[in-house]
Design an enzyme around this catalytic site. Structure first.
Site, short mmCIF file in Angstrom:
data_model
loop_
_atom_site.label_atom_id
_atom_site.label_comp_id
_atom_site.label_asym_id
_atom_site.label_seq_id
_atom_site.Cartn_x
_atom_site.Cartn_y
_atom_site.Cartn_z
N ASN A 118 0.85 -1.20 0.00
CA ASN A 118 0.00 0.00 0.00
C ASN A 118 0.88 1.25 0.00
OD1 ASN A 118 0.50 0.80 2.87
ND2 ASN A 118 -0.38 -1.24 3.21
N LYS A 138 9.69 -16.08 -11.13
CA LYS A 138 9.02 -14.84 -11.56
C LYS A 138 7.86 -15.19 -12.50
CE LYS A 138 9.80 -10.51 -13.88
NZ LYS A 138 10.46 -9.91 -14.99
N LYS A 193 -14.96 0.37 15.19
CA LYS A 193 -13.71 -0.40 15.19
C LYS A 193 -13.07 -0.40 16.59
CE LYS A 193 -9.21 -0.70 12.87
NZ LYS A 193 -8.33 -0.19 11.81
N ASP A 250 -4.41 -6.27 4.28
CA ASP A 250 -5.51 -7.12 4.74
C ASP A 250 -5.49 -8.51 4.08
OD1 ASP A 250 -6.69 -5.30 6.53
OD2 ASP A 250 -7.44 -4.15 4.83
#
Ligand SMILES: Cc1cc2nc3c(=O)[nH]c(=O)nc-3n(C[C@H](O)[C@H](O)[C@H](O)COP(=O)(O)O)c2cc1C
Length: 443
Positions: free
Chosen positions: A256, A335, A383, A325
């Site tokens: 990310n 590869k 949360k 996640d």
């Protein structure tokens, strides 16, 4: 050599000088930035005495100022023969003082007279977080040890209740003289920290022990002493920061855009307040702060193991890392070749925050982040409840002028106790400071 004396002194305004902000940033702050741990905004009284190494005090002041300290130079009259007070003023942005009886610096200006009014030597000494004397002559060491207070520096020493550190510098025979040894031993007994001089070629042409310790070493001792006296000293903290990466094949990863800046700033802010900080670092695009122990954990699994092993014994855990996640169910050993469409089979990664929230251990404050694109606060509250957190920092990936991977952002702090604090667009170090100050109040 001397060109300025009490009669030539310029008006100083209110004393002690660090109660006033310098009109412009201190010179030193424009130089190389050093670690700010434990030192930012702290008030350091820098005593400079009449040793040939007096000029090196400028470098010490520059290093401390560059780390965000507010330095006030107090010289002996002998020091003014060797170095101009204006040099210190240029670096600190504050009037350098040396005369106990100078009418313009002796008291605060008349407007401040009243029960609060104190002579400068008391005010200066009592407002200091630390008193450093570097270089310290044999004469000043002897006076300090004997309690003689016949000038501004030595009088301020007697009036100081903050930690005191001296860095002696002198000729090797002066250092080895029994009288100097007695002074040093007495100062150590009195709780003064002595940074022993180095051995080497001395300015007087001799060789031996007596050279002022390197300015970097002196600055480091000051950093350590201030951090050890911080409001969070004795507290242990774990902070996670950065992004995780999950391998697809030997060269590709699923990750990310987190830079790790927020987490590292939080770690830095805790360390600056004296906490013992462990940073569990994923992949960082910024340097981790100095003086913080770092464990690298670049996958969700590695981070989970490190946090569940190290976290429960801490007073505070702040989960600021952007943990992926999902991870690929299978990692190719070779590869992957480009050949049309590729479907990835992903599985969920460990829910580290939830696992720690269930385990808790000794943790007094468990804080997490919620990066939400919509209904941010409601989702943050949900949360916090679901994961058994005490504080949650809600933010958005994109805000005008900031966001994930950028230097600034907006945030809302929500506490399980109903606390709510909205922080408008601010640098991440400013937000980190607000988070850490809130946590400190929760302990
Ligand atoms: C050029 C020069 C260099 C000196 N260097 C030192 C020194 O490095 N260390 C020291 O203890 N005294 C040194 N002295 C002697 C001190 O200046 C002298 O003892 C003086 O009284 C110290 O005053 P103060 O302790 O109030 O600053 C030096 C003297 C001169 C003239």
């Amino acid at each position: 050599m001397r060109s300025i004396g009490p009669s030539g002194a310029k008006s100083s305004g209110a004393s002690p000088p660090w109660k006033r902000r310098p009109a412009r940033p201190p010179e030193g702050a424009r130089g190389r930035r050093t670690s700010r741990l434990g030192i930012e905004g702290r008030k350091i009284l820098v005593g400079v005495t009449g040793g040939v190494a007096a000029y090196k005090a400028l470098e010490i002041v520059r290093l401390l100022s560059a780390s965000g300290a507010r330095c006030q130079a107090v010289l002996t009259r002998s020091a003014t023969e060797l170095i101009r007070p204006e040099s210190f003023e240029a670096l600190t942005g504050r009037k350098a003082v040396w005369d106990l009886w100078a009418s313009d610096t002796m008291f605060r200006p008349p407007v401040a007279f009243g029960p609060e009014s104190k002579p400068i030597h008391i005010d200066m000494a009592q407002s200091a977080d630390l008193f450093l004397v570097a270089p310290a002559t044999a004469n000043v060491l002897a006076k300090m040890a004997a309690g003689i207070a016949d000038d501004l520096l030595t009088t301020a020493y007697l009036a100081a209740t903050c930690p005191v550190v001296v860095a002696p510098a002198m000729n090797v025979y002066m250092w080895n003289h029994p009288a100097t040894k007695r002074s040093v031993a007495r100062l150590v007994e009195d709780g003064v920290r002595v940074i022993e001089p180095d051995e080497g070629d001395l300015a007087c042409g001799y060789r031996g022990k007596g050279r002022l310790a390197a300015p970097e070493r002196i600055a480091l001792v000051v950093h350590e002493m201030l951090a050890a006296k911080g409001p969070l000293s004795g507290r242990s903290v774990l902070v996670t920061a950065g992004r995780t990466e999950e391998a697809l094949d030997p060269v590709r990863v699923l990750t990310n855009r987190s830079s790790g800046r927020m987490g590292t700033e939080i770690a830095r802010a805790f360390a600056a307040r004296g906490a013992d900080v462990l940073l569990v670092a994923g992949v960082l695009s910024v340097d981790p702060p100095d003086g913080v122990r770092v464990i690298e954990a670049t996958t969700a699994r590695a981070m989970s193991e490190a946090v569940l092993r190290e976290g429960p014994a801490r007073d505070v855990v702040v989960m600021a890392a952007a943990v992926g996640d999902w991870r690929p169910k299978a990692v190719s050993d070779t590869k992957l070749k480009r050949a049309g469409e590729l479907r990835l089979d992903l599985e969920p990664t460990e829910d580290i925050v939830r696992a720690l929230g269930e385990k808790r251990g000794k943790i007094r404050v468990l804080a997490g982040f919620a990066l939400e694109t919509e209904e941010a606060e409601a989702r943050g509250l949900e949360k916090m409840e679901r994961k058994n957190l005490d504080l949650i920092v809600v933010n958005r990936p994109e805000v005008p002028g900031g966001g994930i991977g950028r230097g600034s952002t907006e945030a809302v702090l929500l506490g399980r106790d109903g606390y709510r604090e909205a922080i408008g667009l601010s640098s991440k170090d400013a937000i980190a400071a607000r988070i850490v100050d809130r946590i400190a109040r929760m302990l």
